[in-house]
Design a protein around this motif. Structure first.
Motif, PDB file in Angstrom:
ATOM      1  N   TYR A  39       1.246  -1.214  -0.012  1.00  0.00           N
ATOM      2  CA  TYR A  39       0.414   0.080   0.169  1.00  0.00           C
ATOM      3  C   TYR A  39       0.638   0.734   0.148  1.00  0.00           C
ATOM      4  CZ  TYR A  39      -2.781   4.050   2.140  1.00  0.00           C
ATOM      5  OH  TYR A  39      -3.782   5.222   2.274  1.00  0.00           O
ATOM      6  N   ALA A  40       0.040   2.174  -0.750  1.00  0.00           N
ATOM      7  CA  ALA A  40       1.099   3.557  -1.214  1.00  0.00           C
ATOM      8  C   ALA A  40      -0.138   4.110  -0.934  1.00  0.00           C
ATOM      9  CB  ALA A  40       2.305   3.416  -2.052  1.00  0.00           C
ATOM     10  N   THR A  41       0.708   5.956  -0.529  1.00  0.00           N
ATOM     11  CA  THR A  41       0.158   7.200  -0.786  1.00  0.00           C
ATOM     12  C   THR A  41       0.723   8.003  -1.581  1.00  0.00           C
ATOM     13  OG1 THR A  41      -1.197   7.014   1.223  1.00  0.00           O
ATOM     14  CG2 THR A  41      -1.533   8.808   0.062  1.00  0.00           C
ATOM     15  N   GLY A  42       0.086   7.971  -2.733  1.00  0.00           N
ATOM     16  CA  GLY A  42       0.123   9.200  -4.094  1.00  0.00           C
ATOM     17  C   GLY A  42      -0.417  10.653  -4.070  1.00  0.00           C
ATOM     18  N   LYS A  43       0.071  11.578  -4.228  1.00  0.00           N
ATOM     19  CA  LYS A  43      -0.428  12.404  -4.325  1.00  0.00           C
ATOM     20  C   LYS A  43       0.254  13.469  -5.561  1.00  0.00           C
ATOM     21  CE  LYS A  43      -0.487  13.036   0.948  1.00  0.00           C
ATOM     22  NZ  LYS A  43      -0.404  13.426   1.887  1.00  0.00           N
ATOM     23  N   ARG A  44      -0.769  14.328  -5.644  1.00  0.00           N
ATOM     24  CA  ARG A  44      -0.253  15.151  -7.349  1.00  0.00           C
ATOM     25  C   ARG A  44      -1.505  16.933  -7.394  1.00  0.00           C
ATOM     26  NH1 ARG A  44       1.204  18.965  -9.707  1.00  0.00           N
ATOM     27  NH2 ARG A  44       1.361  18.496 -12.177  1.00  0.00           N
ATOM     28  N   LYS A  45      -1.251  17.759  -7.151  1.00  0.00           N
ATOM     29  CA  LYS A  45      -1.980  19.010  -6.831  1.00  0.00           C
ATOM     30  C   LYS A  45      -2.219  18.838  -5.400  1.00  0.00           C
ATOM     31  CE  LYS A  45      -1.784  20.488 -11.213  1.00  0.00           C
ATOM     32  NZ  LYS A  45      -2.966  20.967 -12.575  1.00  0.00           N
ATOM     33  N   ASP A  46      -4.296  18.929  -6.240  1.00  0.00           N
ATOM     34  CA  ASP A  46      -5.461  18.891  -4.629  1.00  0.00           C
ATOM     35  C   ASP A  46      -5.909  17.559  -4.686  1.00  0.00           C
ATOM     36  OD1 ASP A  46      -4.776  20.759  -3.803  1.00  0.00           O
ATOM     37  OD2 ASP A  46      -6.851  21.550  -4.649  1.00  0.00           O
ATOM     38  N   ALA A  47      -4.715  16.637  -5.584  1.00  0.00           N
ATOM     39  CA  ALA A  47      -5.476  14.901  -5.033  1.00  0.00           C
ATOM     40  C   ALA A  47      -5.016  14.035  -4.844  1.00  0.00           C
ATOM     41  CB  ALA A  47      -5.492  14.018  -7.115  1.00  0.00           C
ATOM     42  N   VAL A  48      -5.514  13.265  -4.188  1.00  0.00           N
ATOM     43  CA  VAL A  48      -5.001  11.835  -2.890  1.00  0.00           C
ATOM     44  C   VAL A  48      -5.217  10.773  -3.344  1.00  0.00           C
ATOM     45  CG1 VAL A  48      -4.626  11.092  -0.466  1.00  0.00           C
ATOM     46  CG2 VAL A  48      -4.501  13.645  -1.094  1.00  0.00           C
ATOM     47  N   ALA A  49      -4.361   9.721  -4.016  1.00  0.00           N
ATOM     48  CA  ALA A  49      -4.455   8.732  -3.997  1.00  0.00           C
ATOM     49  C   ALA A  49      -4.207   7.283  -3.161  1.00  0.00           C
ATOM     50  CB  ALA A  49      -4.207   8.386  -5.261  1.00  0.00           C
ATOM     51  N   ARG A  50      -5.123   6.557  -2.663  1.00  0.00           N
ATOM     52  CA  ARG A  50      -4.559   5.502  -1.767  1.00  0.00           C
ATOM     53  C   ARG A  50      -4.545   3.788  -3.039  1.00  0.00           C
ATOM     54  NH1 ARG A  50      -8.897   4.020   2.731  1.00  0.00           N
ATOM     55  NH2 ARG A  50      -9.994   4.881   0.770  1.00  0.00           N
ATOM     56  N   VAL A  51      -3.120   3.598  -2.659  1.00  0.00           N
ATOM     57  CA  VAL A  51      -3.068   2.473  -3.571  1.00  0.00           C
ATOM     58  C   VAL A  51      -2.399   1.222  -3.446  1.00  0.00           C
ATOM     59  CG1 VAL A  51      -1.696   2.080  -6.554  1.00  0.00           C
ATOM     60  CG2 VAL A  51      -2.688   4.535  -5.699  1.00  0.00           C
ATOM     61  N   TRP A  52      -3.183   0.099  -3.202  1.00  0.00           N
ATOM     62  CA  TRP A  52      -2.636  -1.408  -3.439  1.00  0.00           C
ATOM     63  C   TRP A  52      -2.722  -2.029  -4.273  1.00  0.00           C
ATOM     64  CZ3 TRP A  52      -7.276   1.353  -1.406  1.00  0.00           C
ATOM     65  CH2 TRP A  52      -7.214   1.060   0.190  1.00  0.00           C
ATOM     66  N   ILE A  53      -1.067  -2.714  -4.211  1.00  0.00           N
ATOM     67  CA  ILE A  53      -0.879  -3.186  -5.896  1.00  0.00           C
ATOM     68  C   ILE A  53      -0.721  -4.885  -5.075  1.00  0.00           C
ATOM     69  CG2 ILE A  53       0.369  -1.321  -6.835  1.00  0.00           C
ATOM     70  CD1 ILE A  53       2.942  -3.218  -6.068  1.00  0.00           C
ATOM     71  N   LYS A  54      -0.998  -5.804  -5.890  1.00  0.00           N
ATOM     72  CA  LYS A  54      -0.533  -7.396  -5.802  1.00  0.00           C
ATOM     73  C   LYS A  54      -0.025  -7.864  -7.357  1.00  0.00           C
ATOM     74  CE  LYS A  54      -5.708  -8.501  -5.920  1.00  0.00           C
ATOM     75  NZ  LYS A  54      -6.576  -8.883  -5.440  1.00  0.00           N
ATOM     76  N   PRO A  55       0.742  -8.696  -6.754  1.00  0.00           N
ATOM     77  CA  PRO A  55       0.283 -10.190  -7.886  1.00  0.00           C
ATOM     78  C   PRO A  55      -0.701 -10.231  -9.167  1.00  0.00           C
ATOM     79  CG  PRO A  55       1.819 -11.189  -6.720  1.00  0.00           C
ATOM     80  CD  PRO A  55       1.071  -9.779  -5.784  1.00  0.00           C
ATOM     81  N   GLY A  56      -0.261 -10.097  -9.739  1.00  0.00           N
ATOM     82  CA  GLY A  56      -1.476 -10.333 -11.265  1.00  0.00           C
ATOM     83  C   GLY A  56      -1.729 -10.413 -12.274  1.00  0.00           C
ATOM     84  N   SER A  57      -2.521  -9.761 -13.437  1.00  0.00           N
ATOM     85  CA  SER A  57      -2.499  -9.957 -14.308  1.00  0.00           C
ATOM     86  C   SER A  57      -1.898  -8.669 -14.920  1.00  0.00           C
ATOM     87  CB  SER A  57      -3.398 -10.405 -14.864  1.00  0.00           C
ATOM     88  OG  SER A  57      -5.192  -9.893 -14.705  1.00  0.00           O
ATOM     89  N   GLY A  58      -2.218  -7.141 -14.552  1.00  0.00           N
ATOM     90  CA  GLY A  58      -1.881  -5.809 -15.165  1.00  0.00           C
ATOM     91  C   GLY A  58      -3.689  -5.517 -15.185  1.00  0.00           C
ATOM     92  N   LYS A  59      -4.021  -5.422 -14.427  1.00  0.00           N
ATOM     93  CA  LYS A  59      -5.777  -4.745 -14.138  1.00  0.00           C
ATOM     94  C   LYS A  59      -5.855  -3.695 -13.661  1.00  0.00           C
ATOM     95  CE  LYS A  59     -10.784  -5.412 -13.565  1.00  0.00           C
ATOM     96  NZ  LYS A  59     -11.664  -6.259 -12.809  1.00  0.00           N
TER      97      LYS A  59
END
Length: 162
Positions: A39-59
């Motif tokens: 899990y990681a949090t990404g930020k840019r301008k006023d936007a905040v994204a919570r992102v989870w990655i796991k092994p898979g097919s690229g979806k």
């Protein structure tokens, strides 16, 4: 403190192979939860994204929608693919992101930042490539505030001689 190099004598001792010992930094450990996700949090301008990655097919799923539906413009989809291409893991990870605030461009940048940070946490060996591309650094540019006596942040009212 005797294992650190504090003077030229200590450096000379290391060069001769005698007394002084230098500590080697421990390699970074992967950070994953019980489900094998990072899990990681990404930020840019006023936007905040919570992102989870796991092994898979690229979806890639953003706010419950497929990336092609949420980010309809091809340029924004390209922005999302950049970290995976640079790291050489395209199609190997599934991404689930929730984004709030800002516009679509800022949100795409926030998801890109979050994906980069999550990839680096999942596999610390990818850190060098992502850092060299500048994806781990938050783009701190934000909209300048409006000042009083001005029409916008810097634009003045139209001057009237009469």
């Amino acid at each position: 403190m005797s294992d650190q190099i504090n003077s030229l004598e200590d450096l000379a001792a290391v060069a001769e192979g005698t007394e002084a010992v230098v500590e080697v930094a421990a390699p970074r450990e992967p950070v994953r939860d019980d489900l094998g996700r990072s899990y990681a949090t990404g930020k840019r301008k006023d936007a905040v994204a919570r992102v989870w990655i796991k092994p898979g097919s690229g979806k890639v799923t953003v706010n419950g929608k497929d990336q092609d539906v949420y980010f309809a413009r091809p340029v924004l989809q390209l922005i999302l693919r950049q970290p995976m291409q640079v790291a050489g893991v395209e199609g190997e990870f599934d991404v689930v992101a929730t984004v709030k605030g800002g516009g679509l461009t800022g949100q795409a940048g926030a998801v890109k930042h979050g994906i980069s940070k999550a990839l680096q946490l999942y596999n610390p060996e990818l850190r060098g490539a992502l850092k060299a591309a500048g994806f781990l650094t938050r783009d701190s540019r934000v909209v300048e505030r409006k000042k009083y006596g001005k029409r916008k942040a810097r634009r003045s009212f139209q001057f009237s001689k009469r």
